[in-house]
Scaffold this motif. Structure first.
Motif, PDB file in Angstrom:
ATOM      1  N   ASP B  16       0.861  -1.178   0.000  1.00 46.55           N
ATOM      2  CA  ASP B  16       0.000   0.000   0.000  1.00 46.55           C
ATOM      3  C   ASP B  16       0.898   1.229   0.000  1.00 46.55           C
ATOM      4  N   GLY B  17       0.825   2.011  -1.048  1.00 47.21           N
ATOM      5  CA  GLY B  17       1.743   3.139  -1.183  1.00 47.21           C
ATOM      6  C   GLY B  17       1.225   4.443  -0.609  1.00 47.21           C
ATOM      7  N   HIS B  18       0.003   4.447  -0.056  1.00 44.31           N
ATOM      8  CA  HIS B  18      -0.558   5.682   0.505  1.00 44.31           C
ATOM      9  C   HIS B  18       0.087   5.950   1.852  1.00 44.31           C
ATOM     10  N   ASP B  19       0.999   6.902   1.900  1.00 46.49           N
ATOM     11  CA  ASP B  19       1.682   7.100   3.182  1.00 46.49           C
ATOM     12  C   ASP B  19       1.414   8.459   3.821  1.00 46.49           C
ATOM     13  N   ARG B  20       0.544   9.275   3.189  1.00 45.48           N
ATOM     14  CA  ARG B  20       0.314  10.604   3.768  1.00 45.48           C
ATOM     15  C   ARG B  20      -0.301  10.514   5.149  1.00 45.48           C
ATOM     16  N   GLY B  21      -1.345   9.715   5.272  1.00 47.64           N
ATOM     17  CA  GLY B  21      -2.047   9.597   6.556  1.00 47.64           C
ATOM     18  C   GLY B  21      -1.097   9.132   7.656  1.00 47.64           C
ATOM     19  N   ALA B  22      -0.273   8.124   7.343  1.00 49.63           N
ATOM     20  CA  ALA B  22       0.663   7.598   8.342  1.00 49.63           C
ATOM     21  C   ALA B  22       1.613   8.704   8.794  1.00 49.63           C
ATOM     22  N   VAL B  60       0.889   0.079  18.672  1.00 45.98           N
ATOM     23  CA  VAL B  60       1.172  -0.125  17.253  1.00 45.98           C
ATOM     24  C   VAL B  60       0.030   0.517  16.473  1.00 45.98           C
ATOM     25  N   GLY B  61       0.365   1.474  15.594  1.00 48.11           N
ATOM     26  CA  GLY B  61      -0.639   2.115  14.748  1.00 48.11           C
ATOM     27  C   GLY B  61      -0.474   1.634  13.324  1.00 48.11           C
ATOM     28  N   LEU B  62      -1.540   1.068  12.751  1.00 51.04           N
ATOM     29  CA  LEU B  62      -1.471   0.561  11.383  1.00 51.04           C
ATOM     30  C   LEU B  62      -2.269   1.476  10.474  1.00 51.04           C
ATOM     31  N   SER B  63      -1.682   1.864   9.360  1.00 50.46           N
ATOM     32  CA  SER B  63      -2.376   2.699   8.393  1.00 50.46           C
ATOM     33  C   SER B  63      -2.595   1.880   7.126  1.00 50.46           C
ATOM     34  N   ILE B  64      -3.857   1.657   6.785  1.00 52.43           N
ATOM     35  CA  ILE B  64      -4.163   0.763   5.657  1.00 52.43           C
ATOM     36  C   ILE B  64      -5.224   1.406   4.759  1.00 52.43           C
ATOM     37  N   LEU B  65      -4.831   1.704   3.513  1.00 52.62           N
ATOM     38  CA  LEU B  65      -5.789   2.265   2.561  1.00 52.62           C
ATOM     39  C   LEU B  65      -5.970   1.346   1.361  1.00 52.62           C
ATOM     40  N   SER B  66      -5.456   0.141   1.455  1.00 47.50           N
ATOM     41  CA  SER B  66      -5.445  -0.768   0.303  1.00 47.50           C
ATOM     42  C   SER B  66      -6.681  -1.652   0.240  1.00 47.50           C
ATOM     43  N   VAL B  92      -5.991   1.420  14.296  1.00 48.11           N
ATOM     44  CA  VAL B  92      -5.965   1.275  12.836  1.00 48.11           C
ATOM     45  C   VAL B  92      -6.624   2.489  12.199  1.00 48.11           C
ATOM     46  N   GLY B  93      -6.018   2.981  11.103  1.00 48.96           N
ATOM     47  CA  GLY B  93      -6.631   4.077  10.372  1.00 48.96           C
ATOM     48  C   GLY B  93      -6.509   3.872   8.879  1.00 48.96           C
ATOM     49  N   GLY B  94      -7.275   4.655   8.116  1.00 49.68           N
ATOM     50  CA  GLY B  94      -7.217   4.564   6.659  1.00 49.68           C
ATOM     51  C   GLY B  94      -8.602   4.439   6.074  1.00 49.68           C
ATOM     52  N   ILE B  95      -8.702   3.703   4.963  1.00 49.08           N
ATOM     53  CA  ILE B  95      -9.996   3.496   4.319  1.00 49.08           C
ATOM     54  C   ILE B  95     -10.552   2.155   4.788  1.00 49.08           C
ATOM     55  N   TYR B 113     -10.006   4.510  12.723  1.00 52.89           N
ATOM     56  CA  TYR B 113     -10.187   5.906  12.300  1.00 52.89           C
ATOM     57  C   TYR B 113     -10.267   6.002  10.779  1.00 52.89           C
ATOM     58  N   GLY B 114     -11.085   6.919  10.288  1.00 53.30           N
ATOM     59  CA  GLY B 114     -11.228   7.094   8.847  1.00 53.30           C
ATOM     60  C   GLY B 114     -10.739   8.450   8.382  1.00 53.30           C
ATOM     61  N   PRO B 115     -10.930   8.740   7.092  1.00 54.03           N
ATOM     62  CA  PRO B 115     -10.498  10.025   6.525  1.00 54.03           C
ATOM     63  C   PRO B 115     -11.079  11.196   7.331  1.00 54.03           C
ATOM     64  N   GLY B 116     -10.313  12.252   7.459  1.00 55.29           N
ATOM     65  CA  GLY B 116     -10.778  13.437   8.159  1.00 55.29           C
ATOM     66  C   GLY B 116     -10.619  13.360   9.672  1.00 55.29           C
ATOM     67  N   THR B 117     -10.021  12.283  10.144  1.00 58.27           N
ATOM     68  CA  THR B 117      -9.813  12.159  11.589  1.00 58.27           C
ATOM     69  C   THR B 117      -9.053  13.356  12.137  1.00 58.27           C
ATOM     70  N   ASP B 118      -9.535  13.892  13.254  1.00 56.21           N
ATOM     71  CA  ASP B 118      -8.811  14.950  13.946  1.00 56.21           C
ATOM     72  C   ASP B 118      -7.695  14.293  14.755  1.00 56.21           C
TER      73      ASP B 118
HETATM   74  C1  B12 Z   1      -3.741  10.733  -2.432  1.00 58.07           C
HETATM   75  C2  B12 Z   1      -4.253   9.388  -2.919  1.00 58.07           C
HETATM   76  C3  B12 Z   1      -3.391   8.621  -3.686  1.00 58.07           C
HETATM   77  C4  B12 Z   1      -1.941   9.031  -3.952  1.00 58.07           C
HETATM   78  C5  B12 Z   1      -1.092   8.613  -2.721  1.00 58.07           C
HETATM   79  C6  B12 Z   1       0.067   9.523  -2.427  1.00 58.07           C
HETATM   80  C7  B12 Z   1       0.734   9.148  -1.128  1.00 58.07           C
HETATM   81  N1  B12 Z   1       2.054   9.116  -1.155  1.00 58.07           N
HETATM   82  O1  B12 Z   1       0.117   8.888  -0.116  1.00 58.07           O
HETATM   83  C8  B12 Z   1      -1.643   8.205  -5.226  1.00 58.07           C
HETATM   84  C9  B12 Z   1      -1.971   9.022  -6.442  1.00 58.07           C
HETATM   85  C10 B12 Z   1      -0.201   7.686  -5.363  1.00 58.07           C
HETATM   86  C11 B12 Z   1      -2.661   7.067  -5.101  1.00 58.07           C
HETATM   87  C12 B12 Z   1      -2.550   5.877  -5.736  1.00 58.07           C
HETATM   88  C13 B12 Z   1      -3.483   4.855  -5.677  1.00 58.07           C
HETATM   89  N2  B12 Z   1      -4.687   4.926  -5.069  1.00 58.07           N
HETATM   90 CO1  B12 Z   1      -5.207   6.382  -3.939  1.00 58.07          CO
HETATM   91  N3  B12 Z   1      -6.008   7.773  -3.014  1.00 58.07           N
HETATM   92  C14 B12 Z   1      -5.563   8.938  -2.616  1.00 58.07           C
HETATM   93  C15 B12 Z   1      -6.699   9.716  -1.915  1.00 58.07           C
HETATM   94  C16 B12 Z   1      -7.302  10.687  -2.929  1.00 58.07           C
HETATM   95  C17 B12 Z   1      -6.327  10.498  -0.671  1.00 58.07           C
HETATM   96  C18 B12 Z   1      -5.484   9.710   0.363  1.00 58.07           C
HETATM   97  C19 B12 Z   1      -4.774  10.666   1.281  1.00 58.07           C
HETATM   98  O2  B12 Z   1      -3.571  10.891   1.150  1.00 58.07           O
HETATM   99  N4  B12 Z   1      -5.499  11.290   2.189  1.00 58.07           N
HETATM  100  C20 B12 Z   1      -4.968  12.257   3.121  1.00 58.07           C
HETATM  101  C21 B12 Z   1      -4.600  11.532   4.436  1.00 58.07           C
HETATM  102  C22 B12 Z   1      -4.069  12.542   5.459  1.00 58.07           C
HETATM  103  O3  B12 Z   1      -5.752  10.933   4.935  1.00 58.07           O
HETATM  104  P1  B12 Z   1      -5.838   9.402   5.364  1.00 58.07           P
HETATM  105  O4  B12 Z   1      -4.791   8.594   4.712  1.00 58.07           O
HETATM  106  O5  B12 Z   1      -7.241   8.934   5.232  1.00 58.07           O
HETATM  107  O6  B12 Z   1      -5.466   9.460   6.898  1.00 58.07           O
HETATM  108  C23 B12 Z   1      -6.318  10.013   7.880  1.00 58.07           C
HETATM  109  C24 B12 Z   1      -7.224   8.977   8.536  1.00 58.07           C
HETATM  110  O7  B12 Z   1      -7.564   7.906   7.708  1.00 58.07           O
HETATM  111  C25 B12 Z   1      -6.479   8.549   9.740  1.00 58.07           C
HETATM  112  N5  B12 Z   1      -5.433   7.542   9.635  1.00 58.07           N
HETATM  113  C26 B12 Z   1      -4.793   7.024   8.572  1.00 58.07           C
HETATM  114  N6  B12 Z   1      -3.848   6.150   8.927  1.00 58.07           N
HETATM  115  C27 B12 Z   1      -3.897   6.063  10.250  1.00 58.07           C
HETATM  116  C28 B12 Z   1      -3.152   5.296  11.139  1.00 58.07           C
HETATM  117  C29 B12 Z   1      -3.413   5.401  12.498  1.00 58.07           C
HETATM  118  C30 B12 Z   1      -2.604   4.602  13.449  1.00 58.07           C
HETATM  119  C31 B12 Z   1      -4.426   6.264  12.963  1.00 58.07           C
HETATM  120  C32 B12 Z   1      -4.672   6.375  14.401  1.00 58.07           C
HETATM  121  C33 B12 Z   1      -5.150   7.036  12.075  1.00 58.07           C
HETATM  122  C34 B12 Z   1      -4.893   6.934  10.720  1.00 58.07           C
HETATM  123  O8  B12 Z   1      -5.887   9.749  10.160  1.00 58.07           O
HETATM  124  C35 B12 Z   1      -5.455  10.494   9.022  1.00 58.07           C
HETATM  125  C36 B12 Z   1      -5.597  11.960   9.342  1.00 58.07           C
HETATM  126  O9  B12 Z   1      -6.908  12.350   9.413  1.00 58.07           O
HETATM  127  C37 B12 Z   1      -7.673   8.541  -1.553  1.00 58.07           C
HETATM  128  C38 B12 Z   1      -9.149   8.915  -1.482  1.00 58.07           C
HETATM  129  C39 B12 Z   1      -9.525   9.476  -0.137  1.00 58.07           C
HETATM  130  N7  B12 Z   1     -10.307  10.516  -0.169  1.00 58.07           N
HETATM  131  O10 B12 Z   1      -9.086   8.981   0.908  1.00 58.07           O
HETATM  132  C40 B12 Z   1      -7.402   7.553  -2.664  1.00 58.07           C
HETATM  133  C41 B12 Z   1      -7.630   6.074  -2.419  1.00 58.07           C
HETATM  134  C42 B12 Z   1      -7.085   5.722  -1.031  1.00 58.07           C
HETATM  135  N8  B12 Z   1      -6.788   5.449  -3.449  1.00 58.07           N
HETATM  136  C43 B12 Z   1      -7.325   4.373  -3.942  1.00 58.07           C
HETATM  137  C44 B12 Z   1      -6.737   3.581  -4.949  1.00 58.07           C
HETATM  138  C45 B12 Z   1      -7.587   2.445  -5.484  1.00 58.07           C
HETATM  139  C46 B12 Z   1      -5.455   3.853  -5.425  1.00 58.07           C
HETATM  140  C47 B12 Z   1      -4.719   3.060  -6.513  1.00 58.07           C
HETATM  141  C48 B12 Z   1      -4.817   1.556  -6.384  1.00 58.07           C
HETATM  142  C49 B12 Z   1      -5.221   3.576  -7.845  1.00 58.07           C
HETATM  143  C50 B12 Z   1      -4.718   2.790  -9.034  1.00 58.07           C
HETATM  144  N9  B12 Z   1      -5.595   2.009  -9.572  1.00 58.07           N
HETATM  145  O11 B12 Z   1      -3.568   2.914  -9.409  1.00 58.07           O
HETATM  146  C51 B12 Z   1      -3.259   3.546  -6.345  1.00 58.07           C
HETATM  147  C52 B12 Z   1      -2.481   2.598  -5.427  1.00 58.07           C
HETATM  148  C53 B12 Z   1      -1.124   3.144  -5.024  1.00 58.07           C
HETATM  149  C54 B12 Z   1      -0.376   2.196  -4.140  1.00 58.07           C
HETATM  150  N10 B12 Z   1       0.865   1.871  -4.488  1.00 58.07           N
HETATM  151  O12 B12 Z   1      -0.845   1.750  -3.121  1.00 58.07           O
HETATM  152  C55 B12 Z   1      -8.661   4.072  -3.305  1.00 58.07           C
HETATM  153  C56 B12 Z   1      -8.610   2.916  -2.306  1.00 58.07           C
HETATM  154  C57 B12 Z   1      -9.825   2.037  -2.421  1.00 58.07           C
HETATM  155  C58 B12 Z   1      -9.975   1.023  -1.323  1.00 58.07           C
HETATM  156  N11 B12 Z   1      -9.118   0.922  -0.365  1.00 58.07           N
HETATM  157  O13 B12 Z   1     -10.949   0.333  -1.342  1.00 58.07           O
HETATM  158  C59 B12 Z   1      -9.042   5.456  -2.688  1.00 58.07           C
HETATM  159  C60 B12 Z   1      -9.920   5.362  -1.433  1.00 58.07           C
HETATM  160  C61 B12 Z   1      -9.770   6.246  -3.781  1.00 58.07           C
HETATM  161  C62 B12 Z   1     -11.136   5.651  -4.096  1.00 58.07           C
HETATM  162  N12 B12 Z   1     -12.188   6.227  -3.593  1.00 58.07           N
HETATM  163  O14 B12 Z   1     -11.222   4.689  -4.803  1.00 58.07           O
HETATM  164  N13 B12 Z   1      -3.676   7.420  -4.297  1.00 58.07           N
END
Ligand code: B12
Ligand SMILES: Nc1nc2c(ncn2[C@@H]2O[C@H](COP(=O)(O)OP(=O)(O)OP(=O)(O)O)[C@@H](O)[C@H]2O)c(=O)[nH]1
Ligand SMILES: [Mg+2]
Lengths: 337, 136
Positions: B16-22, B60-66, B92-95, B113-118
């Protein structure tokens, strides 16, 4: 720490090892007792410091070097202590060195522990030396200590390591001078990492020239060889150690065999010249001095009441006393108690 | 005596290459005074458990968006138990679809936790979990 725990640690139980490190780090009574129990088992490991500017590739180099070490016929056990800075604002820390060591996470002969400086200056944490003792007692043959990204002042690692590796990256023209005298002086081995970038050969030549100048000037290789005169060395006067300058590409594992060769040569030099024993002695001397200072501090602090201290501080604030005479006054007062 | 710092491992299991959230979470925890060990991408459950063991973390905090959380999370928990770190708190956080959350909690996750978590909420939850255990 009971006898069973000591046994477990020495038998290689990683959970015990990890817990003891935490106890030592938090300076708990349990940690102090553990160090006490383990000290007789220390003194074997080769401690190697890796220092250099932030982002120079220290962690990547540790990764490549450890892989190389583990491929040796007798595969030494390797412990890695990776130090990163504590944020002065929050007291928290982001310890990211592991990210660069993905190849080592599956190897049971390798143990990586990240630690935050927790306010200590000098590029290491207060407990880094204690960690090295725990790893030493636990049977790790080689202990790699990665300092925080270092400038000129973070040279504490020489007091701990037998071999200090300074890592720099290719520079061009004037910024080759990025490597400052302070940190150059502590190097037993100099590495120009990221040799895939332009300017690596110039940097190597420049550093070699700098080193040879220092070498010619003092007649020794920096501070290291200057104190090798002891009974062991006296029999066979040692050639001073001239730090080699090596090129590496850590992320491609290039130049790592030569680096390992240089480390082994330095170890041989230390042992044959008697410098190893001198360093051990100096390190232990420093450890005793530190312990004395700490004990005295604790002793005085326990005796000076907050009220007495506050009243004295107020006099200093009002410029009736200088800080120096305030200290004299406080020490005399509690001595009289 | 210095206070015991809270140590947290932030890991990204699987491919899973999404590392912004982590990274956002890692930084927020650091700014809250915790010591955060970040392992980087593409960690196997075995690697995560090993890192948790070596770093002696409390959390241990796991971030999974895959989408692979239902497979990966139980595997991580299993490996943590095998190395003797079954007592860490797992966040655990992510999608993560709503429907999957009860199963993860059942498996031993403390909170999801999901997207938009404070991020302040995450810091509070971690501190609360640890304080609760210390009292017990
Ligand atoms: C940016 C993004 C990308 C970027 C990633 C850049 C990067 N280096 O991170 C790029 C363009 C590379 C990308 C690629 C892909 N992506 Co993308 N991507 C996104 C997007 C638009 C935003 C993710 C993000 O960065 N959010 C910002 C961060 C800050 O938020 P977050 O990760 O959710 O984290 C927050 C919470 O979840 C929580 N949290 C997260 N982790 C943790 C861990 C702990 C311990 C805790 C407590 C909390 C927590 O706290 C955070 C802060 O609030 C999402 C859609 C979405 N709206 O989420 C799709 C999304 C995640 N991607 C998706 C997909 C399918 C892909 C691809 C497979 C697309 C493709 N076919 O090529 C590829 C796979 C890449 C890979 N190698 O894994 C899907 C995943 C579907 C699923 N899981 O069922 C999504 C949901 C889009 C969609 N709606 O279909 N992607
Ligand atoms: N081109 C190139 N990049 C490298 C080389 N070695 C390391 N890097 C990259 O340089 C960056 C920093 O590497 P690290 O190993 O983290 O450096 P460091 O000195 O440990 O960094 P700090 O611990 O933060 O001070 C990473 O992006 C590495 O991939 C190399 O030989 N060539
Ligand atoms: Mg590093």
């Amino acid at each position: 720490m009971n006898a069973q725990e000591v046994k477990n640690l020495i038998r290689g139980d990683r959970l015990t090892l990890s817990r003891i490190l935490s106890q030592v780090e938090s300076q708990s009574e349990a940690g102090r007792q553990a160090l006490e129990a383990l000290f007789p088992f220390t003194g074997r490991a080769h401690k190697i410091g890796i220092t250099g500017a932030p982002g120079a590739g220290k962690s990547s180099l540790v990764n490549a070097l450890t892989r190389q070490l583990r491929r040796q016929p007798d595969a030494p056990k390797v412990a890695i202590i990776a130090v990163d800075p504590t944020s002065p604002f929050s007291g928290g820390a982001l310890l990211g060195d592991r990210v660069r060591m993905p190849d080592l996470q599956r190897d049971p002969g390798v143990f990586i522990r990240s630690m935050a400086t927790r306010g200590a200056l000098g590029g290491l944490a207060a407990a880094t030396e204690a960690f090295s003792q725990v790893f030493d007692a636990a049977g790790y043959d080689i202990i790699l200590i990665e300092t925080v990204g270092a400038g000129q002042a973070e040279v504490e690692v020489v007091n701990l390591a037998h071999t200090t590796i300074v890592v720099d990256t290719p520079g061009t023209g004037d910024d080759i001078q990025a490597i400052k005298a302070g940190i150059l002086e502590i190097a037993d081995i100099l590495v120009i990492n990221k040799a895939d970038r332009p300017g690596a050969d110039q940097s190597v030549r420049y550093l070699q020239a700098m080193l040879e100048m220092g070498y010619a000037r003092s007649g020794t290789a920096g501070h290291h060889a200057s104190e090798t005169v002891n009974s062991v060395a006296a029999e066979k006067p040692a050639e001073p150690w001239l730090p080699p300058v090596l090129k590496t590409i850590a992320i491609e594992s290039q130049g790592i065999e030569d680096l390992l060769g240089a480390i082994q040569a330095h170890r041989k030099f230390l042992l044959e010249s008697g410098t190893w024993q001198v360093k051990e002695r100096q390190a232990l001397q420093k450890a005793i001095q530190r312990a004395i200072a700490q004990n005295l501090m604790d002793f005085w602090e326990a005796k000076i009441t907050p009220e007495l201290f506050e009243a004295t501080l107020q006099s200093v604030v009002e410029r009736k006393l200088s800080p120096e005479s305030a200290a004299q006054y406080l020490l005399q007062t509690i001595q009289g108690l | 005596m210095p206070e015991k710092k809270i140590r947290v491992l932030i890991a990204k299991p699987g491919l899973d290459g999404h590392d912004r959230g982590a990274k956002v979470i890692a930084r927020a925890l650091r700014d809250d005074g915790m010591e955060v060990i970040y392992t980087g991408l593409r960690q196997t459950p075995q690697m995560i458990a090993e890192a948790a063991l070596q770093e002696d973390v409390d959390v241990v905090g796991l971030s999974i968006l895959s989408g692979a959380h239902n497979v990966l999370v139980p595997q991580v928990i299993q490996k943590l138990r095998e190395v003797g770190k079954g007592d860490v708190f797992i966040f655990v956080g992510g999608i993560i679809p709503q429907a999957d959350i009860p199963g993860l909690l059942q498996a031993g996750v403390k909170k999801v936790y999901g997207p938009g978590t404070d991020t302040r909420e995450v810091c509070q939850d971690i501190r609360a979990a640890i304080a609760e255990r210390q009292q017990a």
